[in-house]
Structure formats: structure tokens, C-alpha cells
Design a protein around this motif. Structure first.
Motif, PDB file in Angstrom:
ATOM      1  N   THR A   1     -62.277  53.938 -13.288  1.00  0.00           N
ATOM      2  CA  THR A   1     -60.937  53.380 -13.437  1.00  0.00           C
ATOM      3  C   THR A   1     -60.035  54.427 -14.090  1.00  0.00           C
ATOM      4  N   ILE A   2     -58.731  54.188 -14.026  1.00  0.00           N
ATOM      5  CA  ILE A   2     -57.790  55.126 -14.643  1.00  0.00           C
ATOM      6  C   ILE A   2     -58.029  55.201 -16.157  1.00  0.00           C
ATOM      7  N   GLU A   3     -58.430  54.063 -16.747  1.00  0.00           N
ATOM      8  CA  GLU A   3     -58.706  54.060 -18.192  1.00  0.00           C
ATOM      9  C   GLU A   3     -59.955  54.893 -18.499  1.00  0.00           C
ATOM     10  N   GLN A   4     -60.967  54.789 -17.641  1.00  0.00           N
ATOM     11  CA  GLN A   4     -62.187  55.579 -17.855  1.00  0.00           C
ATOM     12  C   GLN A   4     -61.903  57.071 -17.690  1.00  0.00           C
ATOM     13  N   ILE A   5     -61.039  57.400 -16.725  1.00  0.00           N
ATOM     14  CA  ILE A   5     -60.678  58.811 -16.529  1.00  0.00           C
ATOM     15  C   ILE A   5     -59.905  59.315 -17.742  1.00  0.00           C
ATOM     16  N   ALA A   6     -59.006  58.498 -18.246  1.00  0.00           N
ATOM     17  CA  ALA A   6     -58.241  58.901 -19.438  1.00  0.00           C
ATOM     18  C   ALA A   6     -59.179  59.143 -20.617  1.00  0.00           C
ATOM     19  N   ALA A   7     -60.142  58.234 -20.798  1.00  0.00           N
ATOM     20  CA  ALA A   7     -61.066  58.368 -21.928  1.00  0.00           C
ATOM     21  C   ALA A   7     -61.899  59.641 -21.808  1.00  0.00           C
ATOM     22  N   LYS A   8     -62.187  60.052 -20.596  1.00  0.00           N
ATOM     23  CA  LYS A   8     -63.068  61.200 -20.367  1.00  0.00           C
ATOM     24  C   LYS A   8     -62.302  62.524 -20.287  1.00  0.00           C
ATOM     25  N   ASP A   9     -61.129  62.513 -19.657  1.00  0.00           N
ATOM     26  CA  ASP A   9     -60.478  63.778 -19.290  1.00  0.00           C
ATOM     27  C   ASP A   9     -59.275  64.160 -20.156  1.00  0.00           C
ATOM     28  N   VAL A  10     -58.762  63.239 -20.959  1.00  0.00           N
ATOM     29  CA  VAL A  10     -57.708  63.619 -21.903  1.00  0.00           C
ATOM     30  C   VAL A  10     -58.387  64.270 -23.106  1.00  0.00           C
ATOM     31  N   PRO A  11     -57.903  65.459 -23.533  1.00  0.00           N
ATOM     32  CA  PRO A  11     -58.524  66.108 -24.692  1.00  0.00           C
ATOM     33  C   PRO A  11     -58.531  65.188 -25.911  1.00  0.00           C
ATOM     34  N   ALA A  12     -59.609  65.271 -26.669  1.00  0.00           N
ATOM     35  CA  ALA A  12     -59.762  64.398 -27.834  1.00  0.00           C
ATOM     36  C   ALA A  12     -58.575  64.545 -28.780  1.00  0.00           C
ATOM     37  N   GLY A  13     -58.073  63.431 -29.244  1.00  0.00           N
ATOM     38  CA  GLY A  13     -56.998  63.436 -30.229  1.00  0.00           C
ATOM     39  C   GLY A  13     -55.601  63.501 -29.649  1.00  0.00           C
ATOM     40  N   LYS A  14     -55.486  63.725 -28.347  1.00  0.00           N
ATOM     41  CA  LYS A  14     -54.161  63.810 -27.738  1.00  0.00           C
ATOM     42  C   LYS A  14     -53.641  62.404 -27.403  1.00  0.00           C
ATOM     43  N   PRO A  15     -52.347  62.141 -27.695  1.00  0.00           N
ATOM     44  CA  PRO A  15     -51.769  60.886 -27.210  1.00  0.00           C
ATOM     45  C   PRO A  15     -51.591  60.988 -25.696  1.00  0.00           C
ATOM     46  N   TYR A  16     -51.613  59.871 -25.034  1.00  0.00           N
ATOM     47  CA  TYR A  16     -51.423  59.910 -23.586  1.00  0.00           C
ATOM     48  C   TYR A  16     -50.763  58.628 -23.098  1.00  0.00           C
ATOM     49  N   GLN A  17     -50.230  58.702 -21.889  1.00  0.00           N
ATOM     50  CA  GLN A  17     -49.653  57.518 -21.246  1.00  0.00           C
ATOM     51  C   GLN A  17     -50.140  57.463 -19.798  1.00  0.00           C
ATOM     52  N   ILE A  18     -50.362  56.249 -19.320  1.00  0.00           N
ATOM     53  CA  ILE A  18     -50.665  56.040 -17.906  1.00  0.00           C
ATOM     54  C   ILE A  18     -49.360  55.624 -17.225  1.00  0.00           C
ATOM     55  N   VAL A  19     -48.950  56.387 -16.234  1.00  0.00           N
ATOM     56  CA  VAL A  19     -47.670  56.147 -15.573  1.00  0.00           C
ATOM     57  C   VAL A  19     -47.884  56.041 -14.063  1.00  0.00           C
ATOM     58  N   ASP A  20     -46.866  55.549 -13.387  1.00  0.00           N
ATOM     59  CA  ASP A  20     -46.924  55.471 -11.934  1.00  0.00           C
ATOM     60  C   ASP A  20     -46.635  56.850 -11.343  1.00  0.00           C
ATOM     61  N   VAL A  21     -47.235  57.135 -10.207  1.00  0.00           N
ATOM     62  CA  VAL A  21     -47.033  58.441  -9.573  1.00  0.00           C
ATOM     63  C   VAL A  21     -45.552  58.689  -9.294  1.00  0.00           C
ATOM     64  N   ALA A  22     -44.796  57.605  -9.055  1.00  0.00           N
ATOM     65  CA  ALA A  22     -43.364  57.758  -8.752  1.00  0.00           C
ATOM     66  C   ALA A  22     -42.585  58.249  -9.968  1.00  0.00           C
ATOM     67  N   ASP A  23     -43.180  58.110 -11.164  1.00  0.00           N
ATOM     68  CA  ASP A  23     -42.501  58.572 -12.376  1.00  0.00           C
ATOM     69  C   ASP A  23     -42.659  60.072 -12.601  1.00  0.00           C
ATOM     70  N   ILE A  24     -43.488  60.722 -11.825  1.00  0.00           N
ATOM     71  CA  ILE A  24     -43.706  62.163 -11.960  1.00  0.00           C
ATOM     72  C   ILE A  24     -42.782  62.883 -10.983  1.00  0.00           C
ATOM     73  N   PRO A  25     -41.941  63.791 -11.452  1.00  0.00           N
ATOM     74  CA  PRO A  25     -41.038  64.503 -10.528  1.00  0.00           C
ATOM     75  C   PRO A  25     -41.831  65.271  -9.468  1.00  0.00           C
ATOM     76  N   SER A  26     -41.362  65.221  -8.239  1.00  0.00           N
ATOM     77  CA  SER A  26     -42.005  66.020  -7.191  1.00  0.00           C
ATOM     78  C   SER A  26     -41.345  67.396  -7.079  1.00  0.00           C
ATOM     79  N   ASP A  27     -40.191  67.561  -7.693  1.00  0.00           N
ATOM     80  CA  ASP A  27     -39.545  68.877  -7.742  1.00  0.00           C
ATOM     81  C   ASP A  27     -40.144  69.658  -8.909  1.00  0.00           C
ATOM     82  N   ARG A  28     -40.891  70.685  -8.605  1.00  0.00           N
ATOM     83  CA  ARG A  28     -41.607  71.437  -9.639  1.00  0.00           C
ATOM     84  C   ARG A  28     -40.914  72.760  -9.983  1.00  0.00           C
ATOM     85  N   THR A  29     -39.650  72.863  -9.615  1.00  0.00           N
ATOM     86  CA  THR A  29     -38.932  74.120  -9.854  1.00  0.00           C
ATOM     87  C   THR A  29     -39.007  74.538 -11.326  1.00  0.00           C
ATOM     88  N   PHE A  30     -38.835  73.572 -12.208  1.00  0.00           N
ATOM     89  CA  PHE A  30     -38.891  73.883 -13.651  1.00  0.00           C
ATOM     90  C   PHE A  30     -40.107  73.195 -14.272  1.00  0.00           C
TER      91      PHE A  30
END
Lengths: 287, 63
Positions: B26-55
């Protein structure tokens, strides 16, 4: 007395022999046991679903012929199969030889072919998948004139061919070190997306041309060997993939050393050693 | 999977975790495993991530 009332304790050794049981006299499941010990089953032929057991240990079944779902067990321990049917490292590598090939014929010109057997799988130039050894021609004893199951796509002179046994069990202990332990194919541009993956739970997009692969099941250690391909780079530029570890430095910056759970990489142009996003990035991990 | 996990990285930017399709977690299991320890994180919708990567390297993590 119904047959279901007969128990092992009431049958003395040698009391019942095969000749006493007429064909078809016993119907339905013949033997159901939680545990089978010692050499309890010795038969020349078993067909159908005759043996279902939770646990089989030791040398319990010796048979000349098996057919159908003869053995169904949750646990099988201790030498149920002869070790000679397991593939060895040399079986994995196959038998290599040089040969003249044409039609359905392979004429060995160099190499030790004494271990080639009928049924072996053949590979090499112009050899179709699933081609097997059909027979050895005159004289059959030296195995240097071979007929294969599929006509070759073309003729070759003194070309490399390999023969692999088709009758060996591939044990994880032998095959494991040679297998790809994880791989991923993803798009690093636009809305970054994984196309397909194995044993990769996710990738982390750290910034332009900077990614981590996160493994679903961790590697045994961090001494694995990644291999990668990516592209295309714009303006016919070259494209390189590098470890992005704590000592990388330069325009690639410092990253994180490979760990058992993740691998950080950088993708950069060869013209100016600048990281960039790539439409197709494929990485495979061997250990 | 249409979710992404974002967390602030050590370069002052933001890292985006992209889950593998059908990885069995699950996305929660991936977060628990792949987010570096101690880092805050948020689960967001893919649409919230800009597709323009210029900057892309100028993206910032907002609580």
C-alpha cells in the motif's frame, strides 16, 4: 467387514499381497495418511491420485513409473529426489562447441560433446528457441553429427553452439546468484511514472536527473551489480548513468551510498556533465 | 497507483516517491519503508505534482 474397518494393526506382515487384490476391487482414494514412515510404498506403477500426505520424510516412495497427480504433499523433506537430477553450475553454463550448421544438422568441429543427450536444448546463431537434439547420426557414438528438431534459420561455418540439459531441476541455490534480483523501467520526464518493475517498490525523484530505486525485498548486502540504459538525450548528446553516492561530487553533487534497500543514481549528459531528465531509464540489479 | 509521497530532501528541495504499479504494497507501507527515517512526509495525488520540470530543483516542500 467393510474395507474402511481394516486398520494397519490388524494386518500382519505378508498377510496381504498384490495377488490377493483383484483389479478394481478397491475403489476411491487408496491411501490417506498424515505421516508415512519407512519404506511403506513400493510399486512398479501408480496412476491417478493415489497418495496424499501432509508430510513425507525419508525414502518412502520407490517407483518405476509415475503418472497423474501421484504425490501431493504440503511438505517434502530429505532426498525425495536423487541429487543427480538437480542442475549443477556446469549444467547452467551448458556445453559449448563450434560447429558447421545447416538445415536440421549440426556438425561439431571442435569441443567435447560426449555429454550431449537427446532432448538437450540447443542455442546459437540461426537456432530458433526450443530447438532440441533429436538424434545422433553416423556414427551415433561420437555425437558429432546431430539432427535437431527445427530447421536452422540459416547456415554457418565454425559457429558457436551451446547445448543445455532439459532434464534437470533448477535449484534456487544454483540459479539464484545468476538471476536478476530487481529491475525497473520508468519515465523520468513530465509526470514521472514507472512503466514496469520487479522487486522495486518505488523510485524516488530527488530532482533533475537524480533518482533512487527502492527495493521491495532488500538485497543480501550492498555489493550488488547494477546495469542500466537510458535515453534519448536531446540534440544527439550522449547519456550516462552513474552511482550518485556520498563521494560523487562535482556537478552531479553528493548523494547516498548504495544500501541493501536502495540505490541512488544520476543521469547526465556527456557533453557538459549536467544532470537531465530522461524519457526512458532502465536499471537491473544482479547479486 | 495515483498517489505520490513527498518529503523534504537534504538539498533543500523536495523528493517525490513514485510507487511501482502492482508492487503488492500500500502507499502507507511504501511510505513507511522508503521515506528516510525521521523525515516528515505527505501522501498527495499525482495531479498535485507539477509535470513541468523546468525548475525541478527549485521545488520546495510546504507543510
Amino acid at each position: 467387514m467393510p474395507l474402511s474397518r481394516i486398520t494397519a494393526a490388524s494386518i500382519a506382515d505378508g498377510t496381504v499381497v498384490a495377488a490377493d487384490i483383484a483389479d478394481g476391487a478397491v475403489t476411491g482414494p487408496k491411501l490417506g495418511a498424515t505421516s508415512i514412515n519407512a519404506n511403506n510404498i513400493v510399486a512398479e506403477q501408480i496412476t491417478g491420485n493415489l497418495l496424499a500426505a501432509t508430510t513425507i520424510t525419508g525414502d518412502k516412495v520407490a517407483l518405476v513409473s509415475l503418472s497423474g497427480n501421484v504425490i501431493v504433499a504440503n511438505t517434502i523433506t530429505t532426498n525425495l529426489f536423487s541429487s543427480t537430477i538437480y542442475a549443477s553450475n556446469s549444467d547452467i553454463m551448458g556445453i559449448s562447441a563450434n560447429a558447421n550448421t545447416f538445415g536440421n544438422t549440426i556438425i561439431i568441429v571442435a569441443g567435447n560433446t560426449s555429454s550431449i543427450s537427446v532432448g538437450d536444448i540447443v542455442s546459437g546463431a540461426n537456432v530458433f528457441p526450443d530447438t532440441t537434439v533429436l538424434s545422433f547420426n553416423s556414427p551415433p557414438s561420437n555425437r558429432s553429427n546431430i539432427t535437431v528438431s527445427k530447421a536452422l534459420a540459416g547456415s554457418n561455418t565454425n559457429t558457436a553452439v551451446q547445448f543445455y540439459s532439459s532434464r534437470k531441476i533448477l535449484s534456487p541455490g544454483i540459479a539464484g546468484p545468476g538471476l536478476c534480483k530487481a529491475w525497473v523501467n520508468f519515465n523520468g520526464t513530465g509526470a514521472v511514472q514507472i512503466r514496469a518493475a520487479y522487486n522495486v517498490s518505488s523510485i524516488t525523484d530527488h530532482g533533475t536527473g537524480s533518482y533512487s530505486l527502492n527495493f521491495t525485498t532488500a538485497m543480501a548486502d550492498a555489493d550488488y551489480a547494477p546495469t542500466a540504459m537510458s535515453g534519448p538525450a536531446p540534440n544527439n548528446d550522449g547519456c550516462c548513468i552513474s552511482f550518485n553516492d556520498a563521494t560523487t561530487g562535482g556537478s552531479l553533487g553528493t548523494g547516498t551510498n548504495p544500501t541493501t534497500s536502495a540505490l541512488r543514481i544520476a543521469v547526465f549528459r556527456t557533453s557538459d556533465i549536467t544532470k537531465f531528465d530522461v524519457p526512458r531509464l532502465c536499471v537491473a540489479i544482479f547479486r | 497507483m495515483n498517489s505520490r509521497i513527498i518529503y523534504p530532501n537534504d538539498d533543500g528541495g523536495v523528493s517525490v516517491i513514485v510507487p511501482a504499479p502492482e508492487c503488492g504494497l500500500t502507499i502507507e507501507q511504501i511510505a513507511a519503508k522508503d521515506v528516510p527515517a525521521g523525515k516528515p512526509y505527505q501522501i498527495v495525488d499525482v495531479a498535485d505534482i507539477p509535470s513541468d520540470r523546468t525548475f525541478r530543483n527549485a521545488w520546495e516542500y510546504a507543510e
